[in-house]
Write a protein that holds these residues in place. Structure first.
Motif, PDB file in Angstrom:
ATOM      1  N   ASP A 154       0.661  -1.083  -0.096  1.00 51.28           N
ATOM      2  CA  ASP A 154      -0.016  -0.004  -0.140  1.00 51.28           C
ATOM      3  C   ASP A 154       0.878   1.143  -0.093  1.00 51.28           C
ATOM      4  O   ASP A 154       1.568   1.690   0.993  1.00 51.28           O
ATOM      5  CB  ASP A 154      -0.824  -0.072   1.326  1.00 51.28           C
ATOM      6  CG  ASP A 154      -1.888   1.175   1.323  1.00 51.28           C
ATOM      7  OD1 ASP A 154      -1.735   2.266   0.608  1.00 51.28           O
ATOM      8  OD2 ASP A 154      -2.618   1.308   2.183  1.00 51.28           O
ATOM      9  N   PHE A 155       0.889   1.962  -1.102  1.00 51.30           N
ATOM     10  CA  PHE A 155       1.655   3.124  -1.095  1.00 51.30           C
ATOM     11  C   PHE A 155       1.268   4.084  -0.282  1.00 51.30           C
ATOM     12  O   PHE A 155       2.213   5.315  -0.442  1.00 51.30           O
ATOM     13  CB  PHE A 155       2.002   3.584  -2.560  1.00 51.30           C
ATOM     14  CG  PHE A 155       3.239   2.773  -3.306  1.00 51.30           C
ATOM     15  CD1 PHE A 155       3.380   1.313  -3.014  1.00 51.30           C
ATOM     16  CD2 PHE A 155       4.095   3.210  -4.394  1.00 51.30           C
ATOM     17  CE1 PHE A 155       4.721   0.833  -3.795  1.00 51.30           C
ATOM     18  CE2 PHE A 155       4.940   2.809  -4.786  1.00 51.30           C
ATOM     19  CZ  PHE A 155       5.366   1.436  -4.566  1.00 51.30           C
ATOM     20  N   ASP A 156       0.251   4.049   0.192  1.00 56.45           N
ATOM     21  CA  ASP A 156      -0.028   5.408   1.141  1.00 56.45           C
ATOM     22  C   ASP A 156       0.570   4.918   2.458  1.00 56.45           C
ATOM     23  O   ASP A 156       0.668   5.944   3.506  1.00 56.45           O
ATOM     24  CB  ASP A 156      -1.553   5.289   1.482  1.00 56.45           C
ATOM     25  CG  ASP A 156      -2.489   5.966   0.280  1.00 56.45           C
ATOM     26  OD1 ASP A 156      -1.755   6.644  -0.568  1.00 56.45           O
ATOM     27  OD2 ASP A 156      -3.411   5.892   0.285  1.00 56.45           O
ATOM     28  N   THR A 188      -1.367   8.867  -6.214  1.00 56.27           N
ATOM     29  CA  THR A 188      -0.165   8.472  -5.452  1.00 56.27           C
ATOM     30  C   THR A 188       0.987   9.683  -5.136  1.00 56.27           C
ATOM     31  O   THR A 188       0.965  10.624  -6.000  1.00 56.27           O
ATOM     32  CB  THR A 188       0.950   7.673  -6.263  1.00 56.27           C
ATOM     33  OG1 THR A 188       0.254   6.423  -6.729  1.00 56.27           O
ATOM     34  CG2 THR A 188       2.211   7.141  -5.610  1.00 56.27           C
ATOM     35  N   ASP A 189       1.424   9.692  -3.988  1.00 61.86           N
ATOM     36  CA  ASP A 189       2.256  10.784  -3.407  1.00 61.86           C
ATOM     37  C   ASP A 189       3.457  10.635  -4.253  1.00 61.86           C
ATOM     38  O   ASP A 189       4.549  10.023  -3.467  1.00 61.86           O
ATOM     39  CB  ASP A 189       2.167  10.936  -1.931  1.00 61.86           C
ATOM     40  CG  ASP A 189       3.239  12.040  -1.456  1.00 61.86           C
ATOM     41  OD1 ASP A 189       3.750  12.812  -2.318  1.00 61.86           O
ATOM     42  OD2 ASP A 189       2.928  12.396  -0.262  1.00 61.86           O
ATOM     43  N   TYR A 204     -13.825   9.502  -7.227  1.00 62.66           N
ATOM     44  CA  TYR A 204     -12.998  10.371  -7.946  1.00 62.66           C
ATOM     45  C   TYR A 204     -12.219  11.566  -7.225  1.00 62.66           C
ATOM     46  O   TYR A 204     -12.741  11.914  -6.302  1.00 62.66           O
ATOM     47  CB  TYR A 204     -14.104  11.153  -8.820  1.00 62.66           C
ATOM     48  CG  TYR A 204     -13.452  12.253  -9.986  1.00 62.66           C
ATOM     49  CD1 TYR A 204     -12.597  11.765 -10.627  1.00 62.66           C
ATOM     50  CD2 TYR A 204     -13.902  13.741  -9.825  1.00 62.66           C
ATOM     51  CE1 TYR A 204     -11.898  12.674 -11.494  1.00 62.66           C
ATOM     52  CE2 TYR A 204     -13.312  14.314 -10.723  1.00 62.66           C
ATOM     53  CZ  TYR A 204     -12.323  14.127 -11.814  1.00 62.66           C
ATOM     54  OH  TYR A 204     -11.688  14.763 -12.325  1.00 62.66           O
ATOM     55  N   ALA A 205     -11.030  11.566  -7.222  1.00 59.79           N
ATOM     56  CA  ALA A 205     -10.245  12.362  -6.447  1.00 59.79           C
ATOM     57  C   ALA A 205     -10.169  14.160  -6.570  1.00 59.79           C
ATOM     58  O   ALA A 205      -9.973  14.481  -5.846  1.00 59.79           O
ATOM     59  CB  ALA A 205      -8.609  12.252  -6.666  1.00 59.79           C
ATOM     60  N   GLY A 206     -11.096  14.258  -7.447  1.00 53.40           N
ATOM     61  CA  GLY A 206     -11.582  15.792  -7.797  1.00 53.40           C
ATOM     62  C   GLY A 206     -12.794  16.205  -6.957  1.00 53.40           C
ATOM     63  O   GLY A 206     -13.278  17.394  -6.917  1.00 53.40           O
ATOM     64  N   LEU A 207     -13.240  15.368  -6.016  1.00 54.81           N
ATOM     65  CA  LEU A 207     -14.450  15.527  -5.090  1.00 54.81           C
ATOM     66  C   LEU A 207     -13.980  16.097  -3.649  1.00 54.81           C
ATOM     67  O   LEU A 207     -12.958  15.209  -3.199  1.00 54.81           O
ATOM     68  CB  LEU A 207     -15.451  14.301  -5.004  1.00 54.81           C
ATOM     69  CG  LEU A 207     -16.069  14.028  -6.396  1.00 54.81           C
ATOM     70  CD1 LEU A 207     -16.922  12.627  -6.033  1.00 54.81           C
ATOM     71  CD2 LEU A 207     -17.117  15.088  -6.835  1.00 54.81           C
ATOM     72  N   PRO A 247     -10.604  11.266   0.111  1.00 54.27           N
ATOM     73  CA  PRO A 247      -9.432  11.204   0.897  1.00 54.27           C
ATOM     74  C   PRO A 247      -8.075  11.822   0.048  1.00 54.27           C
ATOM     75  O   PRO A 247      -7.238  12.287   0.663  1.00 54.27           O
ATOM     76  CB  PRO A 247      -9.270  10.107   1.410  1.00 54.27           C
ATOM     77  CG  PRO A 247      -9.949   9.096   0.442  1.00 54.27           C
ATOM     78  CD  PRO A 247     -11.160   9.728  -0.070  1.00 54.27           C
ATOM     79  N   TYR A 248      -8.263  11.837  -1.342  1.00 52.20           N
ATOM     80  CA  TYR A 248      -7.232  12.095  -2.219  1.00 52.20           C
ATOM     81  C   TYR A 248      -7.103  13.279  -2.818  1.00 52.20           C
ATOM     82  O   TYR A 248      -6.539  13.842  -3.707  1.00 52.20           O
ATOM     83  CB  TYR A 248      -7.066  11.053  -3.250  1.00 52.20           C
ATOM     84  CG  TYR A 248      -6.518   9.743  -2.634  1.00 52.20           C
ATOM     85  CD1 TYR A 248      -5.255   9.348  -2.291  1.00 52.20           C
ATOM     86  CD2 TYR A 248      -7.578   8.623  -2.348  1.00 52.20           C
ATOM     87  CE1 TYR A 248      -4.778   8.165  -1.891  1.00 52.20           C
ATOM     88  CE2 TYR A 248      -7.222   7.627  -2.041  1.00 52.20           C
ATOM     89  CZ  TYR A 248      -5.877   7.070  -1.520  1.00 52.20           C
ATOM     90  OH  TYR A 248      -5.642   5.999  -1.057  1.00 52.20           O
ATOM     91  N   TYR A 249      -8.151  14.098  -2.319  1.00 55.64           N
ATOM     92  CA  TYR A 249      -8.566  15.559  -2.819  1.00 55.64           C
ATOM     93  C   TYR A 249      -7.317  16.503  -2.734  1.00 55.64           C
ATOM     94  O   TYR A 249      -7.020  17.115  -3.795  1.00 55.64           O
ATOM     95  CB  TYR A 249      -9.978  16.249  -2.176  1.00 55.64           C
ATOM     96  CG  TYR A 249     -10.309  17.469  -2.720  1.00 55.64           C
ATOM     97  CD1 TYR A 249     -10.748  17.593  -3.871  1.00 55.64           C
ATOM     98  CD2 TYR A 249     -10.162  18.490  -2.111  1.00 55.64           C
ATOM     99  CE1 TYR A 249     -11.225  18.829  -4.549  1.00 55.64           C
ATOM    100  CE2 TYR A 249     -10.588  19.694  -2.342  1.00 55.64           C
ATOM    101  CZ  TYR A 249     -11.042  19.746  -3.658  1.00 55.64           C
ATOM    102  OH  TYR A 249     -11.498  21.204  -4.054  1.00 55.64           O
ATOM    103  N   GLU A 250      -6.745  16.618  -1.640  1.00 57.57           N
ATOM    104  CA  GLU A 250      -5.897  17.433  -1.178  1.00 57.57           C
ATOM    105  C   GLU A 250      -4.644  17.375  -1.983  1.00 57.57           C
ATOM    106  O   GLU A 250      -3.850  17.889  -2.708  1.00 57.57           O
ATOM    107  CB  GLU A 250      -5.392  17.890   0.019  1.00 57.57           C
ATOM    108  CG  GLU A 250      -6.524  18.517   1.126  1.00 57.57           C
ATOM    109  CD  GLU A 250      -6.944  20.001   0.430  1.00 57.57           C
ATOM    110  OE1 GLU A 250      -6.179  20.456  -0.038  1.00 57.57           O
ATOM    111  OE2 GLU A 250      -8.055  20.264   0.278  1.00 57.57           O
TER     112      GLU A 250
END
Length: 430
Positions: free
Chosen positions: A135-137, A166-167, A321-324, A328-331
């Motif tokens: 898990d890359f988080d 992905t960070d 969708y990360a644009g919402l 949790p990936y929004y920022e």
């Protein structure tokens, strides 16, 4: 043109790698549908085969149309060199080929396209390679997974199917500390939305089949090298740091510096693996890239509107969708993909597996296909198709649970897409 950073992205996507044909003046890049190319003389031929001169020999290795595409994608990604090949899956093997050896492993994200998970968990075993899925988080888990036999770290910028982000800078820092290259699959984001090399990636791979071409006509892949990794720093990469017998003891890393990986991928990878892109396919992709930024802006705008509508529908459990703002990936998405997080996401239906099957059978404007990144909107039930070979745990980790459908938003009218989804949801809930 490739080495002209003063030009903006929109200019490069049209002009990079291309110039009027010197023989005819043709403005569009010609399709050089030729197997072989005539040498000036015996000395010229010998220099080409000895890697003392750059030129065209045989289209399995190099071709002018394919070279134009390589230069264009390289310019858009900000790399030192690029090699095109026959598919996205071929690009992944091409990226690993100079790095790996029997007993070596790649540390890979659990959030990957199902076919990639299968390739890394099953197929590469036949080469004596292996993969560790993490898990890359969990950055500590990534660090712990890297050992003395690790030769690469692999992730997707925006993961297929769930749209997870992905960070990349954090993963790049871990890879750098371990002195192993970071390979980022940038297919879902494209260089217009995400710039992995600027964030520390060593290599970037694409399935050019998807957004880069954008019209669902040809398959292809590309590996872009940043040119920033020091292959000579350790003895981990003998293909690049030690003499190559097939070229009279040439040491690629020593002789070719930032272009070592690219030249090795052509002179050894394409020569012996033969995963060549055909010139007509390269031509289609060149034409597609000319409108990449325009299409990606529309993909993002449509995805934003459609995802927001789906999230508020009572028949939907959740949208990834990360644009919402709810993601949790929004920022992170705003940092990694400042122009938007693409047009790909998943939707979990409250009607479960059976509802998903009814849903994909009911769509009319959306196409039920095993593809993404088309100008047309596409849908598929990943658990029963693209991720079918995975275990239930792997499906869950990849974001392809049984109650989830993957949606690739196209560039049609967003209201028309919403209307089609509305009637399909009604069928799924019946």
């Amino acid at each position: 043109m490739t080495d002209a950073p003063e030009y903006g992205f929109d200019t490069k996507q049209i002009h990079a790698g291309a110039a009027p044909d010197p023989a005819t003046g043709a403005r569009q890049t010609p399709i050089y549908q030729s197997t072989a190319f005539v040498f000036r003389d015996s000395e010229h031929a010998a220099k080409l085969f000895n890697l003392e001169e750059v030129g065209y020999i045989y289209s399995r290795l190099t071709n002018p149309t394919v070279s134009a595409l390589q230069d264009r994608i390289c310019a858009l990604e900000g790399g030192a060199g690029a090699v095109c090949c026959s598919s996205g899956h071929a690009a992944q093997i091409m990226a690993l080929f100079p790095l790996m050896g029997p007993g070596c492993n790649v540390v890979a994200s659990t959030r990957l396209y199902g076919g990639t998970v299968t390739q890394l968990s099953q197929t590469i075993k036949r080469f004596g390679w292996s993969a560790k899925f993490v898990d890359f988080d969990d950055l500590d888990a990534v660090k712990a997974a890297i050992d003395d036999d690790t030769r690469a770290v692999f992730c997707e910028s925006v993961a297929n199917p769930g749209g997870y982000v992905t960070d990349i800078p954090a993963i790049a820092a871990i890879s750098d500390a371990a002195q192993v290259p970071l390979i980022v699959d940038n297919t879902s984001a494209t260089p217009y939305l995400c710039r992995p090399i600027e964030m520390g990636a060593t290599l970037v791979v694409h399935s050019t089949t998807k957004y880069l071409t954008g019209n669902g006509t040809v398959t292809g892949g590309v590996v872009v090298d940043s040119g920033k990794f020091d292959w000579m720093a350790t003895d981990k990469f003998p293909s690049l740091s030690q003499p190559e017998p097939a070229y009279h003891g040439l040491v690629f890393g020593e002789a070719l510096g930032p272009m070592a990986f690219t030249f090795h991928s052509i002179a050894v990878g394409l020569r012996d693996l033969g995963m060549t892109m055909n010139p007509q396919g390269a031509h289609y992709t060149l034409m597609g890239i000319e409108t990449l930024s325009l299409r990606m802006e529309k993909h993002v705008a449509n995805a934003q509107k459609v995802a927001a509508w789906l999230e508020n529908d009572p028949r939907v459990d959740y949208v990834t969708y990360a644009g919402l703002p709810s993601s949790p990936y929004y920022e992170r998405g705003k940092k990694i993909c400042p122009k938007g997080t693409g047009g790909l996401f998943t939707v979990a239906l409250k009607s479960g597996y059976d509802g998903c099957v009814k849903f994909v059978d009911a769509v009319q404007l959306f196409s039920h296909v095993a593809n993404l990144g088309d100008a047309r909107s596409l849908v598929i039930h990943s658990a029963s198709t693209t991720h079918r070979q995975l275990t239930s745990e792997q499906q869950e980790a990849a974001g392809a649970s049984p109650n989830v459908v993957r949606i690739s938003i196209g560039i049609e009218d967003a209201d028309d897409l919403i209307a089609d989804l509305d009637q399909a949801l009604a069928a799924a809930s019946a």
